[in-house]
Scaffold this motif. Structure first.
Motif: not given
Ligand code: HEM
Lengths: 584, 278
Positions: A223-224, A228, A274-275, A308, A504, A507, A511
């Motif tokens: 995911h990261r 990124n 990403l989703p 979000q 970002m 999210m 987390r």
């Molecule tokens: C189009 C949809 C999404 C976008 C644009 C997105 C974007 C992001 C971004 C940019 C990060 C930070 C990554 C990093 O720290 O390097 C992130 C982290 C995260 N995302 Fe998403 N995400 C999406 C969908 C989802 C979905 C559907 C979920 C869960 C139901 C989710 C759960 C999380 C969680 C838990 C983090 C924390 C990770 C962290 O920062 O350590 N994301 N997301």
């Protein structure tokens, strides 16, 4: 001069880590109180800033190398110039990464000494050996990559590209290594099947590998990494927008118009994945402990996810609007048409996929077969049916579907902070009724469930892909003049970067907050008074503060790039002439 | 000029369509589908968002600006976007941290007390608390009004959980157990009295007191593999019910929780039958 400064910063970062490791060995360190922000706030802000910089310097090189290769293979100087200018910003932001990283560990030690010491001791090889080594390698390779750019041209280009690939390998390794302890805090490894309890296992027999290789480690890595790239792409768009605004001649405007376009393309391209990556991350978190899922989606964090949804919707709206603005200026757009079947398919997705996935929840095999059949049906029908619609109509329906998709994504079970305890009278909840369409019925409650959310996410992705296909068709058949894009497009790029960063930070907070009143989930209690979940309103101020701080620094870095780039702005850049560009 | 005039035309036309859409959606959601007011507002907002988007789609090109003007425009744009995001986040329902703080206090305090250092701190705090308590009692004696006493009690207890949990006064085991049910957030997966888990994650527990003996419930909590609710094979196989309670809860807490669960004897609610697995 600046080179020296950077090295000083990097060395300072290393020193911080060294001090931290040593400090962790001292007995019973005491915590300090951070003024104004509080201890948690201080760690929050510094950690988030660090991750933002880190995300960029890890994400950008991925497409920089791709861009360099494209430029080399196609002999297109624009790609080469894009790669080089993004790298220049990367180099500047690299020192900020080191600085904030050092600050992060420092603040962490001052405010949460026991936890930090505990973590460092449990991941000693990571903090004392691997991370510093990778960091040193990364520094060396990045500076080599940057300073040999002009020297390794022509026949030596391949060597330079190999350096770039090496840079990415080291960068990814750094991410993967540090994600170990990060993911561990969310999902500390359990002893396989009964026997030892979590605490005994972690404190006695668990090896470093056991701790690293926990449930959310790889999902987080994936995911990261994808996140990124999205982030790097949108920041590239931002760089393009800034430099476009500052451009003094048509030549530069043409180049930065294209630059912004590519940045957005990268951002959106990775965004589509990403989703699904997010879904995987959430899935693994829930697989580790099924109570995390309702905690995120239905309990205290549910409104964070509502936000979000709003942000993702805005990002999709923005990026599609940008595609539209790019497309609008293509001469001959009026003649571009697409099959009506595509339009009908697009409009049918939210409802049909939601029904399919409600009946056959993922990962049932029909959950994959039936949607594939549905799409295939329209593709085949499109072969036989002659009806077409114009680009304008298609785009309008596409935007309507983005809004509908987002509306479904954002429909909660109830507008309350804790869904499971919504008021009995249903005054804030979805009604119990259903919508009957004759042949099918949807109960309103289903709109708040996962199948509907998945259908909505799929709609957003599908619409964006169709828009790009349309755009490409327009490019192939029409004529584009780079540099003539609607001025508003630059603000769309700025908006996308801002929203991506904001999402970002949102999210990342989510987390962290899933750990509740634990430092390490289910294992190490957080006894500090700040272990509660902050309100979304308060958090949004922090998100915005962090985003704006980051923005100011990045803007400064871009201006620096601009200033130093002036003297030798290559004249061979893209000309303002019309180009038939199907080259992607 | 020409473009401007036609843009005004677009705004008027789209604005009109948008208002019609908003009104139709509002009427339909209110009178046809009976959505509560918040959802009606949501529908209207979507209609307005759509209107804005469709106006933007047909907007004429913005004429370029540069220099100071461009910078001012940028900064203004950032300010607006920041405020909109903050406003959006603030408009959503907020979870009250006081409620959670009260919860956390109850969960974490005993754990802190268990640590060596915690014990000393506890002693110091206890003296202070005793002092405060005697003050409070003195005050209560002074007024002896039922109203006031209630208020003092509430302030000592901190914000209770959002549900209808009665205060765990007087060491009542069942009340303590009910509190544990809230604290451990069993409600996220289970339903009691129609409240809890919006999705059918786990079985309703309304009649569990008739179906399981206290020993069996305890067994289920300590090791969820030991029992399976009938009809929940899939959930059982996916190990949905967490197996962490034996580590997170003390014996007394588990006993209290089980005592509470055994009072749940509402035979009118279909409660899945437990099946012995191990
Ligand atoms: C189009 C949809 C999404 C976008 C644009 C997105 C974007 C992001 C971004 C940019 C990060 C930070 C990554 C990093 O720290 O390097 C992130 C982290 C995260 N995302 Fe998403 N995400 C999406 C969908 C989802 C979905 C559907 C979920 C869960 C139901 C989710 C759960 C999380 C969680 C838990 C983090 C924390 C990770 C962290 O920062 O350590 N994301 N997301």
């Amino acid at each position: 001069m600046r080179g020296v400064l950077k090295i000083v910063l990097v060395v300072a970062g290393l020193l911080f880590i060294g001090t931290a490791v040593a400090y962790a060995q001292l007995p019973e360190p005491r915590a300090h109180e951070f003024p104004y922000l509080g201890n948690r706030g201080a760690v929050w802000v510094v950690a988030q800033l660090h991750i933002l910089f880190a995300a960029f310097i890890l994400g950008a090189p991925i497409f920089v190398v791709v861009s360099e290769i494209l430029g080399w293979k196609n002999q297109d100087v624009r790609y080469e110039r894009l790669a080089k200018e993004v790298t220049k910003v990367t180099v500047i932001l690299y020192s900020m990464t080191a600085l904030t990283g050092g600050l992060f560990i420092f603040v962490l030690l001052a405010t949460y000494p026991q936890l930090t010491a505990w973590l460092i001791n449990h991941f000693f090889a990571v903090f004392a050996v691997m991370y510093p080594l990778l960091f040193i390698f990364e520094t060396i390779v990045l500076y080599l990559y940057w300073y040999t750019w002009d020297a390794l041209q022509g026949p030596k280009k391949l060597r330079h590209i190999m350096l770039g690939v090496l840079l990415n390998i080291i960068g990814l390794a750094t991410l993967i290594v540090i994600d170990g302890p990060t993911a561990f805090m969310n999902t500390p490894a359990k002893f396989a099947e009964g026997g030892m309890d979590l605490k005994t296992f972690i404190e006695t027999t668990a090896t470093l590998w056991d701790k690293m290789n926990n449930y959310s480690w790889w999902p987080l890595n994936i995911h990261r990494t994808v996140g990124n790239v999205v982030f790097g792409g949108f920041i590239t768009g931002l760089i393009g927008a800034y430099l476009y605004l500052a451009a003094k001649n048509d030549e530069d405007r043409a180049f930065y118009d294209w630059f912004g376009f590519v940045g957005n393309l990268i951002g959106v391209g990775a965004l589509l994945a990403l989703p699904f990556a997010g879904y995987l991350l959430a899935y693994e978190l829930c697989d580790y402990d099924a109570s995390i899922c309702p905690y995120m989606m239905a309990d205290q964090l549910s409104m964070f996810f509502e936000m979000q949804g709003a942000m993702v919707g805005l990002i999709f709206l923005g990026s599609n609007y940008y595609i539209w603005l790019s497309m609008k200026r293509i001469e001959g757009l009026e003649q571009i048409r697409m099959k009506t079947t595509t339009l009908v398919l697009m409009a049918s997705i939210p409802l049909v996929f939601m029904l399919i996935w409600t009946k056959f929840p993922i990962p049932d095999k029909f959950a994959f077969i039936l949607p594939a059949c549905w799409v295939a049906l329209f593709v085949i029908a499109g072969r036989f049916l002659k009806w077409t619609v114009g680009a304008q109509t298609l785009v309008k329906v596409a935007f309507l579907m983005v809004i509908i998709g987002n509306a479904i994504w954002m429909t909660p079970h109830a507008f309350v902070a804790t869904q499971a305890l919504a008021p009995d009278d249903g005054s804030l909840s979805l009604p119990h009724g259903e919508l009957s369409l004759g042949f099918v019925t949807i109960s309103w409650g289903d709109l708040a469930l996962m199948p509907a959310k998945n259908a909505a996410a799929f709609t957003l992705v599908f619409v964006t892909v169709v828009n790009y296909i349309l755009y490409n068709r327009a490019l192939r058949q029409g004529r584009i003049t780079w540099g003539t894009i609607d001025f508003a497009a630059q603000f769309v790029l700025v908006f996308l970067a801002f929203s991506a960063i904001w999402t970002m930070t949102l999210m990342g907070a989510v987390r962290e907050l899933t750990r509740k009143y634990f430092h390490v989930f289910n294992l190490l209690y957080d006894f500090t008074p700040e272990s509660y979940t902050p309100t979304l309103a308060y958090s949004s101020w922090v998100f915005t503060g962090v985003t704006v701080t980051f923005y100011i620094i990045v803007s400064f870095a871009i201006v620096l790039t601009l200033r130093t780039g002036k003297e030798k702005a290559p004249a061979e850049a893209a000309k303002g002439v019309p180009a038939v560009a199907g080259a992607e | 000029m020409e473009a401007q005039r036609s843009f005004i035309g677009v705004v008027v036309k789209r604005g009109f369509q948008g208002i019609v859409a908003a009104v139709v959606m509002w009427l339909a959601s209110r009178y046809l589908f009976h959505f509560p007011p918040v959802f009606q507002v949501m529908f209207v907002l979507y209609a307005l968002l759509g209107t804005g988007v469709f106006i933007l789609l047909d907007a004429p090109s913005l004429s370029p600006v540069s220099g100071i003007k461009a910078i001012a425009l940028l900064v203004g744009f950032y300010v607006v976007v920041s405020l909109v995001f903050i406003a959006g986040a603030s408009a959503l329902p907020q979870y009250d941290p006081m409620v959670e703080k009260g919860k956390i206090e109850k969960i974490v305090k005993p754990k802190l007390a268990a640590t060596e250092k915690g014990k000393i701190e506890e002693l110091l705090k206890r003296t202070k608390e005793l002092d405060a308590e005697s003050q409070a009692i003195l005050k209560r004696l002074e007024t002896l009004g039922g109203e006031k006493a209630k208020r003092i009690e509430a302030s000592i207890g901190g914000g209770a959980s959002a549900g209808a949990a009665p205060r765990a006064g007087g060491g009542n085991l069942v009340a303590l157990g009910k509190e544990q049910y809230e604290l451990q957030e069993c409600y996220n997966c289970h339903k009691i009295g129609g409240k809890g888990s919006v999705k059918k994650r786990g079985p309703v527990l309304d009649n569990i007191g008739n179906l399981m003996k206290t020993e069996e419930m305890k067994e289920k909590l300590l090791n969820p593999r030991a029992w399976m609710a009938e009809g929940f094979e899939k959930e059982y196989n996916k190990k949905l019910m967490p197996d962490k309670y034996k580590e997170l809860m003390s014996d007394q807490e588990i006993d209290a929780l089980v005592a509470y669960l055994s009072t749940l004897k509402d035979a009118s609610v279909q409660t899945p039958k437990p099946v012995k697995k191990l």
